[in-house]
Scaffold this active site. Structure first.
Site, PDB file in Angstrom:
ATOM      1  N   TYR A  48      22.053 -68.744   1.646  1.00  0.00           N
ATOM      2  CA  TYR A  48      23.404 -68.614   2.214  1.00  0.00           C
ATOM      3  C   TYR A  48      24.446 -69.359   1.380  1.00  0.00           C
ATOM      4  CZ  TYR A  48      20.826 -67.401   6.538  1.00  0.00           C
ATOM      5  OH  TYR A  48      19.991 -66.850   7.463  1.00  0.00           O
ATOM      6  N   HIS A 106      12.036 -67.443   3.703  1.00  0.00           N
ATOM      7  CA  HIS A 106      13.101 -66.584   4.217  1.00  0.00           C
ATOM      8  C   HIS A 106      12.701 -65.098   4.256  1.00  0.00           C
ATOM      9  CE1 HIS A 106      17.798 -66.498   4.371  1.00  0.00           C
ATOM     10  NE2 HIS A 106      17.291 -65.605   5.183  1.00  0.00           N
TER      11      HIS A 106
END
Length: 277
Positions: A48, A106
């Site tokens: 992110y 992730h």
């Protein structure tokens, strides 16, 4: 407090703050605000590009670090052991913390050594720098392999889950193994506000469609949700969703919605299971 606890000493608030795609000052401000209004669960990731922004909010906050559950994740192209270790070190440095409450892979890798990646993930738990470990976006066969064959002490699976995407097979698995499932995109990127069925339920109870969608998830055992919310108004509204009382009629209406509407499927996503009805 509405917390999920399990045999791996997980203690994770059922409602968290999703931080993607916020970066920089916007992200720091949103996290600081969330902590101020009562959030105690913040979700970030190396992918992110906002771990440093989250870290700034954590150190500026008057809320003690040990009272905040922080999740972060390693990106799918950093799953060779050496790369994972470097990524994890960078995460801790960016967060200005010597541990994370939950560290996850992730996305599954491509042509990766699953066993070595999981072994490395487990080592972070063993050395105490990750209080808990988990995986995100793993389809059931891969999750089963990691938990049942490798015996990895995973606490959490994070996947897309909402009123129009069913995850029954994964939910059955996590409950069977005393794990939690964290739902991302829980308000379908705010599309719930335009869904006639959800709007109808919201009007009946005098609440917002987003609150209906969140409460539907939060009512479920072993389920947490991490909606993104930048403004104080949205953050408070999400926290207030705990007060919504859904009835059997509401749940039946939600159950009748299509359950195959996936929002997130990037080019590197795994082969998802056939949609569940």
């Amino acid at each position: 407090m509405h917390n999920l606890v399990n045999r791996h000493h997980l203690n994770m608030p059922k409602l968290g703050l999703g931080t993607w795609p916020m970066v920089g000052e916007e992200c720091t401000r949103a996290v600081a605000l969330a902590l101020e209004v009562g959030y105690r669960h913040i979700d970030t990731a190396a992918g992110y590009n906002n771990e440093d922004a989250v870290g700034n909010a954590l150190v500026q906050s008057s809320v003690p670090r040990e009272q905040i559950h922080v999740t972060s994740k390693v990106w799918w192209d950093k799953l060779a052991p050496q790369d994972m270790r470097a990524s994890f070190d960078n995460t801790l440095k960016a967060l200005q913390s010597d541990y994370v409450d939950l560290f996850m892979i992730h996305w599954p890798g491509k042509d990766w050594d699953v066993a070595k990646a999981i072994e490395t993930l487990v080592s972070f738990k063993e050395d105490g720098r990750a209080r808990n470990i988990g995986v995100a976006n793993f389809p059931l066969p891969l999750l089963r392999k990691v938990v049942e064959e490798f015996g990895a002490p995973l606490s959490v699976l994070q996947v897309e889950y909402h009123v129009t995407l069913g995850q029954n097979a994964l939910l059955d698995f996590v409950r069977q193994h005393d794990m939690a499932l964290t739902a991302y995109s829980p308000i379908v990127r705010n599309k719930v506000s335009e869904m006639p069925v959800i709007r109808q339920i919201a009007e009946k109870h005098g609440v917002l469609p987003t609150q209906v969608a969140l409460k539907w998830l939060l009512d479920q055992p072993n389920v947490a949700a991490i909606p993104k919310a930048a403004s104080k108004e949205n953050q408070l509204s999400n926290l207030a969703s705990f007060k919504v009382e859904l009835d059997d009629e509401d749940r039946a209406m939600i159950a009748a919605l299509p359950k195959d509407q996936r929002m997130v499927s990037p080019p590197f996503a795994p082969q998802w299971d056939a949609p569940q009805r």
